[in-house]
Design an enzyme around this catalytic site. Sequence first.
Site, PDB file in Angstrom:
ATOM      1  CD  GLU A  97     -11.140 -13.363  38.334  1.00 21.02           C
ATOM      2  OE1 GLU A  97     -10.684 -13.391  39.488  1.00 21.02           O
ATOM      3  OE2 GLU A  97     -11.737 -12.385  37.881  1.00 21.02           O
ATOM      4  CG  ASP A  98     -10.319 -13.757  43.292  1.00 23.81           C
ATOM      5  OD1 ASP A  98     -10.282 -13.403  42.102  1.00 23.81           O
ATOM      6  OD2 ASP A  98     -10.631 -12.978  44.203  1.00 23.81           O
ATOM      7  CG  ASP A 101     -20.390 -12.057  42.317  1.00 23.08           C
ATOM      8  OD1 ASP A 101     -21.460 -12.645  42.108  1.00 23.08           O
ATOM      9  OD2 ASP A 101     -20.246 -11.255  43.265  1.00 23.08           O
ATOM     10  N   GLY A 103     -19.552 -11.894  36.454  1.00 24.71           N
ATOM     11  CA  GLY A 103     -18.921 -12.347  35.210  1.00 24.71           C
ATOM     12  C   GLY A 103     -18.356 -11.199  34.392  1.00 24.71           C
ATOM     13  CB  THR A 105     -13.970  -8.900  36.468  1.00 25.73           C
ATOM     14  OG1 THR A 105     -14.666  -8.029  37.351  1.00 25.73           O
ATOM     15  CG2 THR A 105     -12.492  -8.608  36.516  1.00 25.73           C
ATOM     16  CE  LYS A 129     -20.979 -14.371  45.000  1.00 25.98           C
ATOM     17  NZ  LYS A 129     -21.538 -13.466  45.979  1.00 25.98           N
ATOM     18  NE  ARG A 163      -6.715  -7.967  48.535  1.00 16.81           N
ATOM     19  CZ  ARG A 163      -7.588  -7.943  47.527  1.00 16.81           C
ATOM     20  NH1 ARG A 163      -8.075  -9.065  47.048  1.00 16.81           N
ATOM     21  NH2 ARG A 163      -7.957  -6.802  46.988  1.00 16.81           N
TER      22      ARG A 163
HETATM   23  C1  PRP Z   1     -12.978  -9.331  42.277  1.00 20.68           C
HETATM   24  C2  PRP Z   1     -12.524 -10.736  41.981  1.00 20.68           C
HETATM   25  C3  PRP Z   1     -12.818 -10.889  40.521  1.00 20.68           C
HETATM   26  C4  PRP Z   1     -14.035 -10.008  40.324  1.00 20.68           C
HETATM   27  C5  PRP Z   1     -15.245 -10.862  40.235  1.00 20.68           C
HETATM   28  O1  PRP Z   1     -11.945  -8.457  41.916  1.00 20.68           O
HETATM   29  O2  PRP Z   1     -11.158 -10.906  42.258  1.00 20.68           O
HETATM   30  O3  PRP Z   1     -11.766 -10.446  39.706  1.00 20.68           O
HETATM   31  O4  PRP Z   1     -14.106  -9.140  41.455  1.00 20.68           O
HETATM   32  O5  PRP Z   1     -16.399 -10.098  40.140  1.00 20.68           O
HETATM   33  P1  PRP Z   1     -17.348 -10.026  38.876  1.00 20.68           P
HETATM   34  O6  PRP Z   1     -17.484 -11.416  38.299  1.00 20.68           O
HETATM   35  O7  PRP Z   1     -18.654  -9.547  39.477  1.00 20.68           O
HETATM   36  O8  PRP Z   1     -16.797  -9.056  37.897  1.00 20.68           O
HETATM   37  P2  PRP Z   1     -11.784  -6.978  42.431  1.00 20.68           P
HETATM   38  O9  PRP Z   1     -12.099  -6.055  41.302  1.00 20.68           O
HETATM   39  O10 PRP Z   1     -12.565  -6.807  43.700  1.00 20.68           O
HETATM   40  O11 PRP Z   1     -10.238  -6.873  42.726  1.00 20.68           O
HETATM   41  P3  PRP Z   1      -9.331  -7.786  43.675  1.00 20.68           P
HETATM   42  O12 PRP Z   1      -9.041  -9.060  42.919  1.00 20.68           O
HETATM   43  O13 PRP Z   1      -8.113  -6.973  43.884  1.00 20.68           O
HETATM   44  O14 PRP Z   1     -10.083  -8.049  44.947  1.00 20.68           O
END
Ligand code: PRP
Length: 172
Positions: A97-98, A101, A103, A105, A129, A163
């Site tokens: 994961e990048d 936040d 948590g 997703t 984070k 990005r």
């Molecule tokens: C972003 C990020 C994580 C997620 C984290 O993805 O890449 O997958 O949000 O947030 P969370 O912990 O609050 O769930 P996003 O859905 O924006 O898609 P992306 O990776 O294409 O930017």
Amino acid sequence: MQFQKKLLIPYDAIQKRVRELARQISIDYRGKDTVLIGMLNGAVFFFSDLALQLTVPAKIDFIRASSYGSQMISSGKVKLTKDVELSVTDKSVLIIEDIVDTGLTVSHVISHLNTRDPESVEVCALIDKSERREINVAVRYCGFRLKEGFVVGYGLDCNEEYRCLKDIYTLE
Ligand code: PRP
């Protein structure tokens, strides 16, 4: 809205940390049947750099789970728009994961993958984070811990912008 971007983590510091993570993962995953699962799109550069530094074999696949619309705050709803294509049954799965936040997703993805009886599912996140965490997630491998701020660059976006920057910035 116009934002100012402020350098937070330079590319060299990212690469140094990626090498350290890859060294540890290569020790921990020796002898395992490993599948690295990259979370599209944000983790794409982190995933590539990390995978290329591993000294153990691993298969790769990708999943896309979206929780953010075009806003800077989470919608709270997680939608799977692309599933993994490899079998993860009996595999040692490492989700790349990048950022973790709220948590929501990665928790959703962990639950989804667990229905397929993997040997294990662990998380490696470039950024952990804690500011808005809503659900407890065990991030086994973490690049950088942040308390707060909206970060972009090295795959991380704001409305699909930023990005392709090599460094990580905060938007203010
Ligand atoms: C972003 C990020 C994580 C997620 C984290 O993805 O890449 O997958 O949000 O947030 P969370 O912990 O609050 O769930 P996003 O859905 O924006 O898609 P992306 O990776 O294409 O930017």
